[in-house]
Design a protein around this motif. Sequence first.
Motif, PDB file in Angstrom:
ATOM      1  N   PRO A 108      10.992   7.413 -38.504  1.00 51.87           N
ATOM      2  CA  PRO A 108       9.537   7.447 -37.963  1.00 51.87           C
ATOM      3  C   PRO A 108       9.684   7.423 -36.458  1.00 51.87           C
ATOM      4  CG  PRO A 108       9.605   6.391 -40.085  1.00 51.87           C
ATOM      5  CD  PRO A 108      11.215   6.676 -39.689  1.00 51.87           C
ATOM      6  N   ILE A 138       8.035  10.050 -33.985  1.00 56.27           N
ATOM      7  CA  ILE A 138       6.960   9.723 -32.951  1.00 56.27           C
ATOM      8  C   ILE A 138       7.313  10.077 -31.527  1.00 56.27           C
ATOM      9  CG2 ILE A 138       5.542   7.960 -31.449  1.00 56.27           C
ATOM     10  CD1 ILE A 138       5.837   6.323 -34.488  1.00 56.27           C
ATOM     11  N   ILE A 183       7.368  14.276 -31.637  1.00 56.09           N
ATOM     12  CA  ILE A 183       6.038  14.591 -31.292  1.00 56.09           C
ATOM     13  C   ILE A 183       5.620  14.512 -29.986  1.00 56.09           C
ATOM     14  CG2 ILE A 183       3.583  14.283 -31.705  1.00 56.09           C
ATOM     15  CD1 ILE A 183       4.618  13.071 -34.628  1.00 56.09           C
ATOM     16  N   GLN A 184       5.822  13.649 -29.397  1.00 53.30           N
ATOM     17  CA  GLN A 184       5.620  13.364 -27.771  1.00 53.30           C
ATOM     18  C   GLN A 184       6.261  14.527 -26.904  1.00 53.30           C
ATOM     19  OE1 GLN A 184       6.799   9.200 -27.211  1.00 53.30           O
ATOM     20  NE2 GLN A 184       4.632   8.638 -26.812  1.00 53.30           N
ATOM     21  N   THR A 199       4.936  17.983 -27.811  1.00 59.84           N
ATOM     22  CA  THR A 199       3.753  18.407 -27.526  1.00 59.84           C
ATOM     23  C   THR A 199       3.570  19.176 -25.992  1.00 59.84           C
ATOM     24  OG1 THR A 199       2.940  16.460 -28.763  1.00 59.84           O
ATOM     25  CG2 THR A 199       1.420  17.356 -26.560  1.00 59.84           C
ATOM     26  N   PRO A 246       4.739  18.747 -34.343  1.00 62.92           N
ATOM     27  CA  PRO A 246       5.015  19.102 -35.683  1.00 62.92           C
ATOM     28  C   PRO A 246       3.675  19.271 -36.351  1.00 62.92           C
ATOM     29  CG  PRO A 246       6.280  17.456 -35.056  1.00 62.92           C
ATOM     30  CD  PRO A 246       5.452  17.803 -33.903  1.00 62.92           C
ATOM     31  N   HIS A 276       3.324  18.472 -39.590  1.00 63.43           N
ATOM     32  CA  HIS A 276       3.319  17.637 -41.014  1.00 63.43           C
ATOM     33  C   HIS A 276       4.521  16.723 -40.766  1.00 63.43           C
ATOM     34  CE1 HIS A 276       2.175  16.140 -44.897  1.00 63.43           C
ATOM     35  NE2 HIS A 276       3.323  16.485 -45.278  1.00 63.43           N
ATOM     36  N   PHE A 277       4.558  15.584 -41.592  1.00 63.23           N
ATOM     37  CA  PHE A 277       5.561  14.961 -41.641  1.00 63.23           C
ATOM     38  C   PHE A 277       5.268  14.352 -43.068  1.00 63.23           C
ATOM     39  CE2 PHE A 277       3.080  12.001 -39.163  1.00 63.23           C
ATOM     40  CZ  PHE A 277       2.868  10.985 -40.213  1.00 63.23           C
ATOM     41  N   GLU A 327       2.344  17.963 -50.127  1.00 64.76           N
ATOM     42  CA  GLU A 327       1.158  18.189 -49.336  1.00 64.76           C
ATOM     43  C   GLU A 327       0.889  19.203 -48.843  1.00 64.76           C
ATOM     44  OE1 GLU A 327      -0.563  15.072 -47.009  1.00 64.76           O
ATOM     45  OE2 GLU A 327       0.550  13.460 -48.583  1.00 64.76           O
ATOM     46  N   PRO A 330      -1.134  12.658 -42.291  1.00 63.76           N
ATOM     47  CA  PRO A 330      -0.082  12.924 -41.256  1.00 63.76           C
ATOM     48  C   PRO A 330      -0.378  13.709 -40.216  1.00 63.76           C
ATOM     49  CG  PRO A 330       0.776  13.031 -43.428  1.00 63.76           C
ATOM     50  CD  PRO A 330      -0.619  12.757 -43.701  1.00 63.76           C
ATOM     51  N   ALA A 363      -2.352  11.695 -38.054  1.00 63.38           N
ATOM     52  CA  ALA A 363      -1.425  10.870 -37.280  1.00 63.38           C
ATOM     53  C   ALA A 363      -0.682  11.527 -36.128  1.00 63.38           C
ATOM     54  CB  ALA A 363      -0.346  10.287 -38.323  1.00 63.38           C
ATOM     55  N   ILE A 364      -0.512  12.760 -36.365  1.00 59.97           N
ATOM     56  CA  ILE A 364       0.308  13.483 -35.016  1.00 59.97           C
ATOM     57  C   ILE A 364      -0.710  13.618 -34.238  1.00 59.97           C
ATOM     58  CG2 ILE A 364       1.077  15.708 -34.545  1.00 59.97           C
ATOM     59  CD1 ILE A 364       2.331  16.032 -37.622  1.00 59.97           C
ATOM     60  N   ILE A 391      -1.235  10.515 -32.367  1.00 63.72           N
ATOM     61  CA  ILE A 391      -0.020   9.899 -31.422  1.00 63.72           C
ATOM     62  C   ILE A 391       0.094  10.797 -30.308  1.00 63.72           C
ATOM     63  CG2 ILE A 391       2.466  10.473 -31.071  1.00 63.72           C
ATOM     64  CD1 ILE A 391       2.993  10.125 -34.252  1.00 63.72           C
ATOM     65  N   GLN A 392      -0.449  12.076 -30.275  1.00 65.24           N
ATOM     66  CA  GLN A 392      -0.784  12.629 -28.806  1.00 65.24           C
ATOM     67  C   GLN A 392      -1.867  12.031 -28.088  1.00 65.24           C
ATOM     68  OE1 GLN A 392      -1.536  16.664 -30.731  1.00 65.24           O
ATOM     69  NE2 GLN A 392       0.343  17.326 -29.846  1.00 65.24           N
ATOM     70  N   ALA A 420       1.514   5.036 -27.614  1.00 69.60           N
ATOM     71  CA  ALA A 420       1.666   5.750 -29.013  1.00 69.60           C
ATOM     72  C   ALA A 420       1.951   4.637 -30.090  1.00 69.60           C
ATOM     73  CB  ALA A 420       2.776   6.726 -28.808  1.00 69.60           C
ATOM     74  N   PRO A 421       1.899   4.975 -31.308  1.00 71.24           N
ATOM     75  CA  PRO A 421       2.388   4.208 -32.559  1.00 71.24           C
ATOM     76  C   PRO A 421       3.757   3.985 -32.254  1.00 71.24           C
ATOM     77  CG  PRO A 421       0.924   6.001 -33.373  1.00 71.24           C
ATOM     78  CD  PRO A 421       1.304   6.082 -31.855  1.00 71.24           C
ATOM     79  N   PHE A 466       5.356   4.592 -38.474  1.00 67.09           N
ATOM     80  CA  PHE A 466       4.346   5.016 -39.587  1.00 67.09           C
ATOM     81  C   PHE A 466       5.062   5.095 -40.906  1.00 67.09           C
ATOM     82  CE2 PHE A 466       6.161   9.217 -37.835  1.00 67.09           C
ATOM     83  CZ  PHE A 466       6.897   9.600 -38.967  1.00 67.09           C
ATOM     84  N   VAL A 522      -0.790   7.735 -44.672  1.00 71.04           N
ATOM     85  CA  VAL A 522       0.216   6.955 -44.203  1.00 71.04           C
ATOM     86  C   VAL A 522      -0.256   5.690 -43.363  1.00 71.04           C
ATOM     87  CG1 VAL A 522       2.153   8.770 -44.855  1.00 71.04           C
ATOM     88  CG2 VAL A 522       1.254   8.254 -42.443  1.00 71.04           C
TER      89      VAL A 522
END
Lengths: 262, 262
Positions: free
Chosen positions: A169, A173, A176-177, A180, A189, A191-192, A197, B169, B172-173, B176-177, B188-189, B192, B219
């Motif tokens: 995780p 994170i 994702i940064q 972006t 992304p 989804h994670f 889902e 999720p 959450a993405i 994070i952004q 940022a977190p 997760f 989550v």
Amino acid sequence: MDANISPYELRQAIRRGDFTTNTSGYAQGFVQGNLAIMPKEWANEFLQFCQLNPKPCPIVGMSASPGDYMINTLGKDIDIRTDIPKYRVYRDGQLTEEVADITSLWTDDMVAFVLGCSFSFEEALIADGLEVRNITEGVNVPMYRTNIECQSAGRFSGTTVVSMRPMKPKDAIRAIQICTRFPSVHGAPLHFGDPAEIGISDIATPDFGDAVTIHPGEVPVFWACGVTPQVAIEAARPPLCITHSPGHMLVSDVPNSRLAIL
Amino acid sequence: MDANISPYELRQAIRRGDFTTNTSGYAQGFVQGNLAIMPKEWANEFLQFCQLNPKPCPIVGMSASPGDYMINTLGKDIDIRTDIPKYRVYRDGQLTEEVADITSLWTDDMVAFVLGCSFSFEEALIADGLEVRNITEGVNVPMYRTNIECQSAGRFSGTTVVSMRPMKPKDAIRAIQICTRFPSVHGAPLHFGDPAEIGISDIATPDFGDAVTIHPGEVPVFWACGVTPQVAIEAARPPLCITHSPGHMLVSDVPNSRLAIL
């Protein structure tokens, strides 16, 4: 071939027939792109499809006008008919041949699209010290059909195909940064975590590419994938469509860092 | 009191004793800060502790020099001795009293620190259309001790306390952004998913604050929390330390948007 060859020299070698393989790992640091070529009466709808679905279908270059096979915005002397190592030809949605040159197939109404690919963001992740499992394991990234509907445009529609890279995780994170910053190579992304889902029933059995190991403590992280437009094109069945063969990309003169919006 | 009161008018009301409650929801759009005051012989080490652990301990303002109780960088006429609705006084690490004014406790060697708080990023998340569960449910955010070690500085050490907000999720993405833009309010977190990976044994039993509902498909997402420095201060046991009482913050004149680095 020296992996540090310049994009221009690599394209010249491809044009001469001296380079015929996967472009992964060559001319590192420069954008490699997915290819889609189709007649203009289909191209307008495809352009709209890409505009409506920018995460799976990020356009980084296209013919300036129908029939134009030089993609000058992406580099020096790029002839889209000869500068890709292997092409796939689809007729009415069916793959009919793989060829090294499409000059004989090109007509005045053809429009070429170049779409961003994950090579660029994988390079950024690795440069930041993150592990990219498919690269570590030397396989193609695993890709899955999902239940995430694309926005339709004319005859183009379908669901999103995603690529998957497992990460802790904390690393997800950071990924994702980083991603972006690169919206034109699929961006952050989608989804994670739980594959179900987004309609993936078995993470161990990708629809495209190869399975990779998911270690304890890791979660699957899913990115929109450039196979999405290919699937949409196959379903739309244009009379003629030409793509790159997987892994045999257009290598541009654009540095990957130029795709960063920040 | 009108929730749309200006930060300056709110501080004046607090100073007069006309406002004595939780500041949450008042003067929206402006940075509210956590408070920590201690003697300079401890403050230097605490400053280093914050510098080494910027995610849980983001300094947004501090006394220009020991003894200086006006925090001009954060707003007009801010007297840190009178402009917070409720203070907690710790002696040798033990909470001994809660007071509305610390003028009588202030000495020439005191240094005040104001640390960023989650109110700022929660506002940004809500503005983007995300749900913040603790706000929806009208409770304090759940907070947990973790096994994530802080970097030690002199007598200050400890593990990170995190706050938790459950999200899908996809949300959450996006969170994070958004939070990446706000490094001075925890950024940022940190994590997760599986709480056990960061040493949380029971997500239903927070160490501070209140439990919140986690819906199927969500989550837990964990952010570094401003309780971290409070726990480190209590463990270090300075002879005198003064903090805000939970929820009774310094309301500054700095717009939340000013904390965005992008």
